[in-house]
Design an enzyme around this catalytic site. Structure first.
Site, PDB file in Angstrom:
ATOM      1  N   GLY A 219       2.559  -5.200   7.436  1.00 40.48           N
ATOM      2  CA  GLY A 219       2.051  -5.892   6.247  1.00 40.48           C
ATOM      3  C   GLY A 219       0.744  -6.578   6.513  1.00 40.48           C
ATOM      4  N   ASN A 220       0.319  -7.447   5.607  1.00 33.15           N
ATOM      5  CA  ASN A 220      -0.928  -8.207   5.799  1.00 33.15           C
ATOM      6  C   ASN A 220      -0.774  -9.593   5.184  1.00 33.15           C
ATOM      7  OD1 ASN A 220      -1.981  -8.133   2.949  1.00 33.15           O
ATOM      8  ND2 ASN A 220      -1.760  -5.942   3.350  1.00 33.15           N
ATOM      9  N   ARG A 221      -1.814 -10.409   5.327  1.00 30.05           N
ATOM     10  CA  ARG A 221      -1.695 -11.824   4.974  1.00 30.05           C
ATOM     11  C   ARG A 221      -1.973 -12.136   3.505  1.00 30.05           C
ATOM     12  NH1 ARG A 221      -1.351 -14.596   9.717  1.00 30.05           N
ATOM     13  NH2 ARG A 221      -2.254 -13.546  11.535  1.00 30.05           N
ATOM     14  N   SER A 222      -2.178 -11.140   2.667  1.00 32.32           N
ATOM     15  CA  SER A 222      -2.525 -11.420   1.269  1.00 32.32           C
ATOM     16  C   SER A 222      -1.404 -12.192   0.562  1.00 32.32           C
ATOM     17  CB  SER A 222      -2.782 -10.110   0.533  1.00 32.32           C
ATOM     18  OG  SER A 222      -2.906 -10.368  -0.839  1.00 32.32           O
ATOM     19  N   ALA A 286      -4.172  -6.116  -1.493  1.00 29.76           N
ATOM     20  CA  ALA A 286      -4.547  -5.648  -0.149  1.00 29.76           C
ATOM     21  C   ALA A 286      -3.603  -4.496   0.169  1.00 29.76           C
ATOM     22  CB  ALA A 286      -4.393  -6.779   0.852  1.00 29.76           C
TER      23      ALA A 286
END
Ligand code: CTP
Length: 425
Positions: A219-222, A286
């Site tokens: 995943g990512n930090r969005s 994102a």
């Protein structure tokens, strides 16, 4: 004024005058919070109470909360002798919350015997009504018929919600949440005079999650905040808004249709399904560029003596590039470029490569900018135009600038067919 990271708080109801009508219901005390939230959103708030409402929620308390007129008395001599006329003419919107069964009946039948009901007769401003009563009363055919009458006159009905009622019963009749009522007020005003009324805007938000096994993901930090702000700002400009999001949006996105997704593939399918008839696609999500090539059916276990492991990844589709490049495209496309280096060069390359109408260049490593923050400092790039660098702003205010550009582009005339660099465009 509340400040987030040095940027002023957004004021979506700036320069608006809202009359808050309060009628006699146990939920009348919640009108304090509604009044406060309307005022925090920048509105000038007048409060018109029925005599019964002022027994539940005294006008004295409202006077301490709002800067406008507060009255529960038709016969007062301190205020304008025709106070309902002054309130009605001055209002940009009339919001009756809570609205009792009796007040709803009066509104439906044109009876004006107290300040809120007379103000409703004396205004051409749009009206929202938030019912609150016992569930059996709410289900009563007389109440339902009165609400139908109001709807047929384009009065917006907000709620009620299902939940525990003052009687102790659980059912449909609770006053909608104050944040929802403020969101509804913003939608009401946008539909009346917003720059995007009768437009349809599709927004994506949040970071996608790509499963590795049943418990782990890439995943990512969005946080989704920029996308939520865009959905709210489009709604406030009168657009019909669909939000495709990986995150649960906050309360107050009243009127926005929310479609929850998790992966890039789900987001792609959700966007493709809803592209028909849209006027703008804004991809604030994102989206993962890669996903695990295979997903383990069971939780992956450590092997004894294992020093490390390699995760094979495969590419996902570029949703925005596909949508922007679609033949015969007739909607505006807006992308985000989240960068940690060479901001403008990378953003301008993506603008061209994806064939976008606008790209929002975002240095996610700068203080007060990017993932999880309430504020953002961005530069807007459009084909053939000088970049426009915006100061550090609350994400809602960044969203407003983006949507004003989208509205101007839509007003400038029909979009040419195909992507920007395609022949014939
Ligand atoms: N985007 C998309 N589908 C993808 C990847 C990105 O629709 N698979 C969209 C994003 O929502 C954003 C824009 O494309 O609006 C740019 O995303 P970004 O991650 O900054 O750029 P990439 O094209 O993924 O390039 P890179 O990761 O190499 O910076």
């Amino acid at each position: 004024m509340n400040e987030a990271g040095g940027a002023p708080s957004p004021q979506p109801l700036r320069e608006r005058r809202i009359v808050l009508g309060v009628s006699g219901s146990i939920a009348a005390y919640r009108a304090f919070e509604i009044a406060r939230r309307l005022q925090e959103a920048g509105a000038t708030v007048d409060v018109a109470l029925t005599p019964n409402a002022s027994r539940f929620a005294p006008s004295f308390t409202f006077r301490n909360l709002v800067g406008g007129v507060v009255s529960d008395d038709l016969w007062t001599t301190d205020e304008d002798p025709e106070l309902h006329v002054a309130l009605g003419r001055g209002a940009d919107a009339l919001v009756i919350a809570p609205a009792s069964a009796t007040t709803i009946a009066k509104l439906a039948n044109g009876i004006g015997d107290n300040l809120p009901s007379l103000t409703a007769l004396a205004t051409t401003a749009p009206i929202a009504v938030a019912p609150a009563m016992d569930s059996v009363m709410f289900a009563n055919p007389a109440v339902q018929a009165n609400l139908e009458t109001l709807k047929s006159r384009e009065v917006m009905i907000v709620g009620p919600a299902r939940g525990r009622l003052a009687s102790g019963h659980v059912g449909l009749g609770r006053l909608a949440e104050p944040a929802e009522i403020v969101g509804a007020t913003r939608a009401l005003l946008g539909r009346r005079d917003g720059a995007l009324r009768s437009r349809h805007v599709l927004v994506t938000a949040g970071g996608t999650r790509e499963a590795i096994d049943p418990v782990r993901y890439v995943g990512n930090r969005s946080s989704g905040r920029m996308g939520f702000a865009l959905a709210a700002a489009a709604r406030d400009r009168g657009a019909a808004v669909t939000l495709v999001s990986t995150q649960e949006p906050p309360a107050g996105l009243y009127g926005v249709i929310v479609v929850r997704v998790e992966t890039a593939a789900e987001m792609q399918a959700a966007v493709a399904k809803r592209r028909e008839g849209i006027d703008a696609l804004i991809m604030a999500a994102a989206v993962a560029d890669y996903r695990p090539a295979s997903v383990a059916a069971e939780k992956m276990k450590k092997e004894p003596g294992e020093a490390g492991r390699t995760l094979a990844l495969e590419k996902t589709a570029d949703i925005l590039a596909e949508m922007a490049g679609a033949a015969g495209r007739r909607f505006v496309t807006v992308g985000f470029a989240a960068e940690t280096e060479d901001l403008l060069a990378n953003a301008s390359r993506k603008l061209q490569a994806k064939g976008l109408d606008l790209i929002v260049a975002n240095d996610v490593s700068a203080a007060g900018s990017g993932f999880g923050s309430e504020t953002n400092a961005v530069t807007l790039l459009a084909p053939g135009e000088e970049p426009e660098a915006l100061p550090l702003l609350h994400k809602y205010d960044v969203a407003c600038t983006i949507l004003d550009r989208v509205a101007a582009q839509l007003d400038a005339g029909p979009l040419r067919d195909g992507p920007i660099d395609a022949p014939g465009r």
